[in-house]
Design an enzyme around this catalytic site. Structure first.
Site, PDB file in Angstrom:
ATOM      1  N   MET A 543       0.694  -1.232   0.048  1.00 20.22           N
ATOM      2  CA  MET A 543       0.007  -0.021  -0.046  1.00 20.22           C
ATOM      3  C   MET A 543       0.792   1.211  -0.043  1.00 20.22           C
ATOM      4  SD  MET A 543      -2.951  -1.248   2.696  1.00 20.22           S
ATOM      5  CE  MET A 543      -3.978   0.238   2.588  1.00 20.22           C
ATOM      6  N   CYS A 544       1.683   1.570  -0.943  1.00 19.45           N
ATOM      7  CA  CYS A 544       2.775   2.280  -1.004  1.00 19.45           C
ATOM      8  C   CYS A 544       2.321   3.646  -1.142  1.00 19.45           C
ATOM      9  CB  CYS A 544       3.773   1.924  -2.038  1.00 19.45           C
ATOM     10  SG  CYS A 544       3.205   1.994  -3.649  1.00 19.45           S
ATOM     11  N   THR A 545       1.002   3.737  -1.754  1.00 18.07           N
ATOM     12  CA  THR A 545       0.683   5.021  -2.166  1.00 18.07           C
ATOM     13  C   THR A 545      -0.019   5.793  -0.952  1.00 18.07           C
ATOM     14  OG1 THR A 545      -1.447   4.017  -2.541  1.00 18.07           O
ATOM     15  CG2 THR A 545       0.000   4.752  -4.530  1.00 18.07           C
TER      16      THR A 545
END
Ligand SMILES: [Zn+2]
Lengths: 686, 198
Positions: A543-545
């Protein structure tokens, strides 16, 4: 009698001279190649003590040109030096410089000197020289050639006896008196006459030869000059033209001359020898008639190879901004070594070619830190374009990069690195990495594209030493994990959660690890499922965003510092991971405690920003791992692209190949059998 | 620390006190802008040159000596310039060979200007925290503050404290202002002399 041999002038040019020439060419000369006057200076011959051997080294018979060379009014002759003027000619192209009629230029100057002798009886031009140049201002390169015209005596001057110390001819007080009288001159004398009167001596400019030496016995007459030579048996170049001058003007009294080569700029301390030399010279043959026609002249300077030819000065290291930047980067790193870590092998870090898979937030920060370490080859791979949300978090991009649909990120990031530091070898490749769980559409075009993409990635990994996995999805790391493991490359992996990160290095391949050594795991070793489409099966690190903005910089730098520590370790990719609880002591060398010179080389680091805490972990390799097990690597090596396609297309393929599927079933059964503790401590976000 | 005018007083007195009969004596250089002068001098260094094949050496005439130099002459221009930011003198220099080309960094640190051999890096060493006194000066590249020409310089950041420490040991109440300033500059040279031959 031996003929007298003279030490030729050798030129010394100071960088200031080239700076002045550059300005002159740009502001004044422009395209003119008119001759100008330049000034140089020389002083008495010197020796210096060589630090290594301790021996006295006679310096060359040098004439120096510095920043005042073009300014006759301001030209300050350094103390103890005498001035020499020359004709300066700058050519506009290298072709003009090469094609210049050197013989005629040389003869013109020789003619000038000769005419001056005959018409004015002045010694001012006896050291007159010629300098021709071509300045390649774009490359900061300067080509030049000096000529110091000296008249050739025919027959040659011969030495009666040998050169001896001046102390053998003059008393110390007489030499001291010469020194004092020289210092009292308003304008330093390059050439002078010495008259011995019983006890004392007096000196006079050479121009007063007739009156000064009138009624003086020849044994009391000495001609003298400031001698730039330090060689005991060969006087410096200026003497040649002084002798020619005397022969031309006073032939009757100069077939034998007593010569003092003045080499004592400073008075000699009691007990030490004077360095000046004395000799008696004779012109062989019968009564030489006054020379009416100009004698032949010689005097082009030789280059360092001993050839008669031009020389070149390269000022780029001090003037080319690109070179300055490169040197400054080097210096900065070297200072780290010199001041702090002498055992640090900087070249090993700088020479590591790095492939960055992902040019997003992590990619940008990793690249910048690599650059800080002096890494010169950085290659980006990314399939995306720069979007409006990127620049504030991804420091290699800016607003303009987002316009018109956005520039390809990989190329854009590479271009940005080059703007920041032109010395870097940065490239970008737009490439989408095929991944498990994302089946390749069953048509020839898509298959050919996937094959080409795989081949390109294989080639890129081949060409680099370290591969950084910095993508934003879990399954896209699988293919490079397999290829890099097969090729024995260093792999560094960084992944971000919201306020947690993972940075790890992949262990070496099982077949290359010595028996009995714990092999370190890869990104997939802890998994009991094969990588799959994370849109449906999402774990936190993808969930890098949504991450805290500072996290990528911390994780990116951590990954690079882990690489630096790894390459410094003598075992490199095989370096054992320190046990999690071990602290290195700063009082003892890190290398002695099993680390590299930079410290420990952990296997994994998990960072928890909420607690501002980093935790080193060790994870052993798993022999059923879908990313690094021998089963997978050998299948890939055997079947290549065909095997990879199966992995991309068939969700179950890797699990079946490694035997994970059976294990998974067993695991499910086991899970059902235990009473799971929901708040268990072992639960972590990865 | 010194003010700019104190530096000028100290430098001029220092020059007057020291032997001018030396090739490497310092002299004062006034700049076009009053009060912005600096100390300068030129020193000669040598480095051995590999013997080249002399068989095909060209000779112009019999009365010219053929020279086979064993050493190359390097010229080092040195400047002591006032640093306004640190309020101490700073050491600037260039080293070039006979055609005016600057020496690369790797050669500079090997030259006889630097006293300290740069460690080879073959042996393990302790960590920075255990080495509070750094052995190698902070060398940087930058333009000469007054001449504007590219130079190397030793960063002056650490010198004020070092000089102050030495001064505390030698200082005497009987000194007049000029003596104190000259002694200050001498101590500064002493600190500098730990790293380079001055
Ligand atoms: Zn694995």
């Amino acid at each position: 009698m031996p003929i007298v041999q003279f030490t030729p002038f050798s030129s010394i040019i100071q960088p200031d001279f080239w700076h002045k020439l550059t300005n002159l060419k740009i502001d004044v000369l422009k395209l003119s190649d008119d001759a100008l006057t330049v000034s140089g200076s020389y002083s008495t011959g010197r020796t210096v003590k060589d630090r290594e051997s301790g021996q006295e080294i006679a310096l060359g018979c040098t004439i120096a040109l510095g920043d005042g060379a073009f300014d006759e009014r301001e030209f300050g002759v350094p103390q103890g030096s005498v001035r020499a003027n020359g004709t300066f000619k700058n050519y506009n192209t290298i072709e003009d410089f090469k094609a210049a009629d050197k013989t005629s230029l040389f003869n013109q100057e020789a003619e000038k000197i000769w005419n001056q002798i005959l018409t004015t009886r002045s010694t001012a031009l006896l050291t007159h020289f010629l300098l021709i140049t071509y300045a390649d201002l774009k490359k900061y390169k300067y080509y030049y050639w000096f000529a110091f015209p000296a008249f050739v005596a025919k027959p040659a001057w011969e030495l009666n006896g040998e050169w001896k110390g001046a102390g053998g001819e003059f008393s110390s007080s007489q030499l001291g008196s010469i020194h004092t009288q020289l210092k009292l001159q308003k304008e330093p004398l390059a050439f002078f006459l010495v008259r011995t009167d019983t006890q004392d001596v007096s000196i006079s400019p050479v121009e007063e030869y007739e009156t000064f030496f009138a009624n003086t016995p020849s044994s009391a007459q000495t001609i003298a000059f400031v001698d730039p030579s330090a060689a005991p048996d060969s006087p410096g170049w200026p003497l040649r033209n002084l002798l020619a001058y005397l022969r031309a003007l006073y032939p009757a009294t100069t077939s034998t001359v007593r010569v003092l080569c003045w080499r004592d700029e400073h008075p000699v301390v009691e007990g030490l020898e004077w360095r000046s030399r004395f000799g008696v010279l004779e012109v062989g043959g019968a009564e030489a008639a006054a020379a009416v026609t100009r004698p032949q002249a010689v005097g082009w300077e030789k280059n360092p190879q001993g050839k008669l030819g031009p020389r070149a000065a390269d000022l780029a290291p001090m003037m080319d901004p690109k070179r300055l930047a490169e040197q400054a980067v080097d210096l900065n790193l070297k200072l780290m070594r010199w001041r702090i870590l002498p055992a640090l092998d900087l070249e090993k870090v700088a020479g590591t070619k790095c492939l960055l898979l992902g040019a997003g937030t992590l990619g940008c920060y990793v690249a910048r830190t690599l650059m800080g370490w002096g890494v010169r080859t950085i290659t980006f791979v990314d399939s995306a374009r720069v979007s409006f949300s990127n620049p504030v978090r991804q420091p290699l991009f800016e607003f303009a990069d987002c316009l018109d649909g956005g520039k390809p990120k990989a190329e854009c990031a590479a271009a940005s690195l080059k703007r920041i530091f032109p010395g870097i070898n940065a490239t970008g490749h737009q490439l989408s990495i095929p991944m498990p769980g994302h089946p390749i559409p069953p048509n020839p075009t898509s298959l050919a594209q996937a094959k080409a993409d795989v081949e390109k990635l294989e080639r890129l990994i081949d060409e680099h030493d370290a591969v950084f996995l910095l993508m934003d999805s879990r399954e896209s790391r699988w293919l490079p994990t397999v290829i890099s493991a097969a090729k024995g490359k260093i792999v560094l992996n960084a992944a971000l959660g919201f306020d947690t990160f993972l940075v790890m290095r992949h262990g070496a391949r099982a077949s290359s690890v010595k028996e009995g050594v714990t092999r370190l795991g890869c990104y997939y070793c802890n998994d009991i499922v094969a990588p799959a489409d994370s849109l449906t099966d999402r774990t936190l690190d993808q969930m890098c965003t949504v991450t805290r903005p500072g996290l990528a910089a911390i994780a990116g730098s951590t990954a690079v510092e882990l690489l630096a520590s790894l390459v410094q370790h003598p075992d490199g990719i095989y370096a054992a991971a320190p046990p999690p609880a071990q602290d290195l002591h700063a009082t003892q060398s890190y290398a002695e405690q099993g680390g590299s010179v930079l410290g420990s080389v952990p296997h994994q680091l998990r960072g928890f920003l909420a607690q501002f805490r980093n935790m080193p972990l060790v994870g052993a390799a798993y022999d059923r791992c879908t990313g690094c097990s021998e089963t997978v690597l050998q299948a890939y090596e055997k079947d290549g692209f065909d095997m990879l396609v199966k992995a991309f297309n068939d969700q179950k393929y890797l699990e079946t190949l490694t035997g994970l599927d059976k294990l998974f079933d067993e695991g499910e059964a086991a899970l059902e059998a235990v009473d799971w503790d929901e708040d268990g401590e072992g639960d972590d976000d990865f | 620390m010194l003010s700019r005018s104190q530096f000028e007083i100290a430098a001029k007195a220092f020059i007057a006190n020291h032997d001018s009969h030396s090739h490497s004596a310092w002299s004062w250089f006034d700049s076009a802008r009053p009060g912005y002068g600096f100390m300068s001098r030129t020193t000669i260094h040598t480095r051995p040159i590999p013997a080249h094949d002399l068989a095909d050496e060209e000779t112009e005439d019999d009365a010219t000596v053929t020279i086979h130099p064993t050493h190359e002459q390097l010229t080092c221009k040195q400047y002591v310039v006032y640093s306004a930011s640190f309020q101490v003198p700073a050491f600037y220099f260039t080293i070039h060979n006979s055609n005016g080309s600057p020496l690369p960094l790797s050669e500079i640190v090997k030259s006889s200007l630097f006293k300290l051999g740069v460690p080879d890096g073959s042996h393990a060493t302790t960590f920075a925290l255990t080495m509070p006194t750094s052995s190698f000066p902070l060398l940087s590249q930058g333009d000469h503050p007054i001449l504007g020409t590219p130079c190397w310089y030793l960063h002056p950041c650490e010198s004020a404290n070092a000089v102050q420490e030495l001064m505390r040991e030698v200082q005497q109440d009987t000194w007049d202002e000029i003596t104190r300033l000259v002694r200050w500059l001498e101590m500064w040279f002493m600190v500098l002399g730990g790293a380079v031959s001055v």
